[in-house]
Scaffold this motif. Structure first.
Motif, PDB file in Angstrom:
ATOM      1  N   VAL A   1      25.736   7.385  26.337  1.00  0.00           N
ATOM      2  CA  VAL A   1      24.476   7.055  25.952  1.00  0.00           C
ATOM      3  C   VAL A   1      24.369   5.923  24.576  1.00  0.00           C
ATOM      4  N   SER A   2      25.280   6.430  23.808  1.00  0.00           N
ATOM      5  CA  SER A   2      25.180   5.816  22.507  1.00  0.00           C
ATOM      6  C   SER A   2      25.601   4.187  22.914  1.00  0.00           C
ATOM      7  N   LEU A   3      26.724   4.097  23.641  1.00  0.00           N
ATOM      8  CA  LEU A   3      27.330   2.723  23.893  1.00  0.00           C
ATOM      9  C   LEU A   3      26.310   1.861  24.512  1.00  0.00           C
ATOM     10  N   PHE A   4      25.292   2.565  25.604  1.00  0.00           N
ATOM     11  CA  PHE A   4      24.380   1.841  26.352  1.00  0.00           C
ATOM     12  C   PHE A   4      23.207   1.366  25.386  1.00  0.00           C
ATOM     13  N   ALA A   5      22.916   2.177  24.281  1.00  0.00           N
ATOM     14  CA  ALA A   5      21.827   1.846  23.357  1.00  0.00           C
ATOM     15  C   ALA A   5      22.495   0.753  22.343  1.00  0.00           C
ATOM     16  N   GLY A   6      23.857   0.659  22.097  1.00  0.00           N
ATOM     17  CA  GLY A   6      24.516  -0.565  21.570  1.00  0.00           C
ATOM     18  C   GLY A   6      24.368  -1.797  22.035  1.00  0.00           C
ATOM     19  N   LEU A   7      24.675  -1.627  23.649  1.00  0.00           N
ATOM     20  CA  LEU A   7      24.975  -2.966  24.338  1.00  0.00           C
ATOM     21  C   LEU A   7      23.335  -3.481  24.669  1.00  0.00           C
ATOM     22  N   LEU A   8      22.473  -2.291  24.920  1.00  0.00           N
ATOM     23  CA  LEU A   8      21.173  -2.839  25.034  1.00  0.00           C
ATOM     24  C   LEU A   8      20.421  -3.647  23.908  1.00  0.00           C
ATOM     25  N   ALA A   9      20.559  -3.131  22.559  1.00  0.00           N
ATOM     26  CA  ALA A   9      20.394  -3.842  21.381  1.00  0.00           C
ATOM     27  C   ALA A   9      21.041  -5.273  21.255  1.00  0.00           C
ATOM     28  N   SER A  10      22.437  -5.309  21.534  1.00  0.00           N
ATOM     29  CA  SER A  10      23.016  -6.645  21.587  1.00  0.00           C
ATOM     30  C   SER A  10      22.426  -7.444  22.835  1.00  0.00           C
ATOM     31  N   TRP A  11      22.339  -7.165  23.972  1.00  0.00           N
ATOM     32  CA  TRP A  11      21.696  -7.758  25.281  1.00  0.00           C
ATOM     33  C   TRP A  11      20.574  -8.397  24.739  1.00  0.00           C
ATOM     34  N   TYR A  12      19.726  -7.672  23.914  1.00  0.00           N
ATOM     35  CA  TYR A  12      18.327  -8.174  23.900  1.00  0.00           C
ATOM     36  C   TYR A  12      18.297  -9.219  22.740  1.00  0.00           C
ATOM     37  N   TYR A  13      19.082  -9.211  21.820  1.00  0.00           N
ATOM     38  CA  TYR A  13      19.025 -10.317  20.951  1.00  0.00           C
ATOM     39  C   TYR A  13      19.870 -11.510  21.499  1.00  0.00           C
ATOM     40  N   VAL A  14      21.001 -11.249  22.232  1.00  0.00           N
ATOM     41  CA  VAL A  14      21.754 -12.359  23.036  1.00  0.00           C
ATOM     42  C   VAL A  14      20.744 -13.052  23.792  1.00  0.00           C
ATOM     43  N   ASN A  15      19.688 -12.616  24.613  1.00  0.00           N
ATOM     44  CA  ASN A  15      18.776 -13.091  25.339  1.00  0.00           C
ATOM     45  C   ASN A  15      17.722 -13.863  24.708  1.00  0.00           C
ATOM     46  N   LEU A  16      17.535 -13.357  23.498  1.00  0.00           N
ATOM     47  CA  LEU A  16      16.384 -13.733  22.611  1.00  0.00           C
ATOM     48  C   LEU A  16      17.121 -15.125  22.082  1.00  0.00           C
ATOM     49  N   LEU A  17      18.311 -14.913  21.478  1.00  0.00           N
ATOM     50  CA  LEU A  17      18.652 -15.992  20.624  1.00  0.00           C
ATOM     51  C   LEU A  17      19.601 -17.166  21.190  1.00  0.00           C
ATOM     52  N   PHE A  18      20.343 -16.612  22.213  1.00  0.00           N
ATOM     53  CA  PHE A  18      21.440 -17.491  22.837  1.00  0.00           C
ATOM     54  C   PHE A  18      21.120 -17.873  24.490  1.00  0.00           C
ATOM     55  N   GLY A  19      20.598 -17.116  24.831  1.00  0.00           N
ATOM     56  CA  GLY A  19      20.485 -17.454  26.641  1.00  0.00           C
ATOM     57  C   GLY A  19      20.475 -16.154  27.306  1.00  0.00           C
ATOM     58  N   ASP A  20      20.502 -16.525  28.754  1.00  0.00           N
ATOM     59  CA  ASP A  20      20.253 -15.066  29.542  1.00  0.00           C
ATOM     60  C   ASP A  20      21.629 -14.550  29.951  1.00  0.00           C
ATOM     61  N   VAL A  21      21.519 -13.290  29.897  1.00  0.00           N
ATOM     62  CA  VAL A  21      22.744 -12.597  30.579  1.00  0.00           C
ATOM     63  C   VAL A  21      21.954 -11.491  31.532  1.00  0.00           C
TER      64      VAL A  21
END
Length: 258
Positions: free
Chosen positions: A128-148
């Motif tokens: 659950v903690s890993l998913f929370a961390g990956l979700l936070a990373s994924w959100y900002y990756v999509n926001l700042l760098f491009g779509d995953v």
């Protein structure tokens, strides 16, 4: 089954009382956020600390989105694994040392139930903690760098989660071998490091080592499809983790009965 659920609920409640359900997800979220934000704002960070000498030009290419997500995985592979090892080092050894384990086992609770419930509860917390961390990373990756894609995020979570479950399995086994939590944590980290080193040295032989999960995840994110080697590595990692769990149950039963 009811006995397993009772011990499992006890472990989940204990994690809540120790605030693990707060600080472990927060640590993973912070680790997940650190690389996307620091990479994107690196020019501003350099400027804020005085900038570069006059006449110096420093062009920072924008990394592709999947590379930034892999930076977060690198953080989980270093600090995340350390957090998991430190969190789990007293899982059984601490209760064996204090005598709590004996009180639980005279209920009577099966040795297999006691060990597997702790392994499952810790795995749920970490996943659950890993998913929370990956979700936070994924959100900002999509926001700042491009779509995953979100499906690639879920696949990354699933396959990388197996690596952390492997680390938990090592720790649980070490917990049944030794009663000193510090020693358990040290040996867990040492075995994880040795696994990575040996895999890198004998890369051509150990193609399906658990330590190969991250490189195959990188291939998956860059190619857009799940390579066959990743599936094989995942299955082998699951098998090794279950074997370590079985070894932990056997060791714990042998030591306690002795």
């Amino acid at each position: 089954m009811m006995q397993f659920l009772t011990v499992f609920k006890r472990e989940m409640l204990e994690s809540g009382r120790n605030f693990k359900w707060i600080w472990v997800p927060l640590v993973f979220i912070l680790l997940g956020l650190s690389d996307p934000l620091s990479t994107y704002y690196l020019p501003q960070i350099i400027e804020s600390v005085g900038g570069l000498p006059d006449g110096t030009s420093f062009d920072i290419p924008t990394p592709p989105p999947h590379d930034v997500l892999m930076m977060s995985l690198a953080q989980f592979s270093q600090l995340g694994v350390l957090v998991v090892a430190l969190m789990a080092m007293g899982l059984i050894s601490g209760e064996r040392k204090s005598g709590v384990a004996e009180l639980v086992l005279v209920k009577p609770v099966k040795y297999s139930t006691y060990v597997s419930a702790k392994w499952t509860a810790t795995s749920v917390l970490v996943l659950v903690s890993l998913f929370a961390g990956l979700l936070a990373s994924w959100y900002y990756v999509n926001l700042l760098f491009g779509d995953v894609s979100f499906l690639h995020l879920l696949a990354t979570w699933f396959f990388y989660g197996l690596w952390l479950v492997f680390v938990i399995s090592i720790s649980v086994w070490m917990n049944t071998l030794f009663k000193v939590p510090g020693l358990v944590g040290f040996l867990t980290i040492l075995l994880v490091i040795l696994t990575s080193i040996v895999t890198n040295i004998f890369d051509h032989v150990l193609e399906w080592s658990p330590a190969k999960l991250s490189p195959y995840i990188r291939t998956m994110l860059s190619d857009g499809s799940i390579p066959g080697d990743l599936w094989v590595t995942a299955i082998i990692t699951i098998g090794i983790s279950l074997a370590l769990l079985a070894a932990a149950i056997y060791t714990f039963r042998t030591k306690e009965m002795a």
